[in-house]
Design an enzyme around this catalytic site. Structure first.
Site, PDB file in Angstrom:
ATOM      1  N   GLU A  93       0.826  -0.777   0.052  1.00  0.00           N
ATOM      2  CA  GLU A  93      -0.668   0.219  -0.326  1.00  0.00           C
ATOM      3  C   GLU A  93       0.792   1.191  -0.008  1.00  0.00           C
ATOM      4  OE1 GLU A  93      -4.295  -0.809   2.429  1.00  0.00           O
ATOM      5  OE2 GLU A  93      -2.540  -0.016   2.856  1.00  0.00           O
ATOM      6  N   ASP A 140      -5.526   9.180   9.698  1.00  0.00           N
ATOM      7  CA  ASP A 140      -4.258   8.781  10.269  1.00  0.00           C
ATOM      8  C   ASP A 140      -3.979   9.797  11.550  1.00  0.00           C
ATOM      9  OD1 ASP A 140      -3.757   7.365   8.309  1.00  0.00           O
ATOM     10  OD2 ASP A 140      -3.620   8.800   6.926  1.00  0.00           O
TER      11      ASP A 140
END
Length: 267
Positions: free
Chosen positions: A49, A60
């Protein structure tokens, strides 16, 4: 058959679980990324990824948010990230690469331009954190045109109706977020994750990967016992916060070997 489908089929035939690694493109310097990807694959990563640097990574935690800042400060943009995949493909034509990021940079380029160039560079799938399936039709049309997978998230809060809706549109694999929180959060509830994965699997044959909160051999092995893939990001990315790029790359590869060994104990 796509690279993702091929890789998951290979692993299933071997009764092995996929190790999916998240790497922020361009962190901390553009020249670090491609050699790091090759070294991680050699150490046991099955699917990559590749994070697209973005200035407002709302899903995040601080580890990956700071990685995005470092990448942007080093001059890496979305097209640079795609070119890194293109360079990676010069030596590796088999390892699946999924782009993970946010919608805004993709919309700036335009769906057609983004997807066509991503396909040219050798990208296999796209996961845009802030693009829910209800709003993903236009991008999905373009992705299907180039036989690329669109990957969606499910979470502990996803309803049964939501699960059914997502699995109808997703391809490649389902990304199950194991925690109510951001990337890098600490505590895994393995029994809860197990129950949720089992529920998702009653609705689809698409492989299910679990990410968020997996950082060591014990957590990887626990999740690998119920999921098709273990997805690890912050445990890799945090190496680049305080170490030199060279030492961080070494520590990252060592972490891959640790996780791979733990997953292979499940065979």
């Amino acid at each position: 058959m796509s690279r993702l489908a091929t890789r998951f089929a290979q692993l299933k035939s071997q009764q092995r679980k996929a190790l999916v690694s998240y790497v922020m493109a361009g962190d901390p310097q553009p020249q670090v990324t491609v050699p790091l990807l090759h070294n991680m694959v050699e150490a046991g990563v099955d699917v990559i990824e590749l994070g697209l640097p973005f200035s407002d990574p709302m899903a995040d935690g601080p580890v990956i948010a700071l990685a995005a800042e470092r990448a942007l400060a080093g001059g890496t943009n979305t097209l640079d990230a795609l070119n890194m995949v293109k360079e990676f493909r010069q030596k590796d034509t088999e390892t699946p690469v999924v782009l993970m990021g946010y919608l805004n940079p993709v919309e700036v380029l335009g769906y057609e331009k983004f997807v066509s160039y991503a396909n040219e560079c050798g990208v296999d799938g796209v996961l845009l954190v802030d693009l829910p399936p209800e709003e993903a039709h236009d991008l999905n049309v373009v992705l299907k045109k180039f036989d690329m997978d669109q990957i969606f998230l499910l979470a502990p809060t996803s309803t049964e109706q939501r699960i059914k809706h997502v699995v109808k549109q997703a391809s490649g694999f389902i990304y199950y977020v194991s925690l109510k929180g951001v990337t890098g959060a600490a505590t895994l509830d393995v029994p809860e994750v197990t129950a949720r994965i089992q529920k998702i699997k009653t609705e689809t044959n698409i492989p299910v990967g679990v990410g968020f909160g997996i950082s060591d051999a014990a957590s990887a092995k626990a999740i690998g016992g119920v999921a098709d893939a273990v997805i690890v990001g912050s445990a890799f990315v945090k190496q680049f916060a305080n170490l030199t790029p060279e030492q961080a790359a070494i520590e990252t590869v060592n972490k891959v070997k640790e996780l791979r060994a733990a997953l292979d104990e499940l065979v």
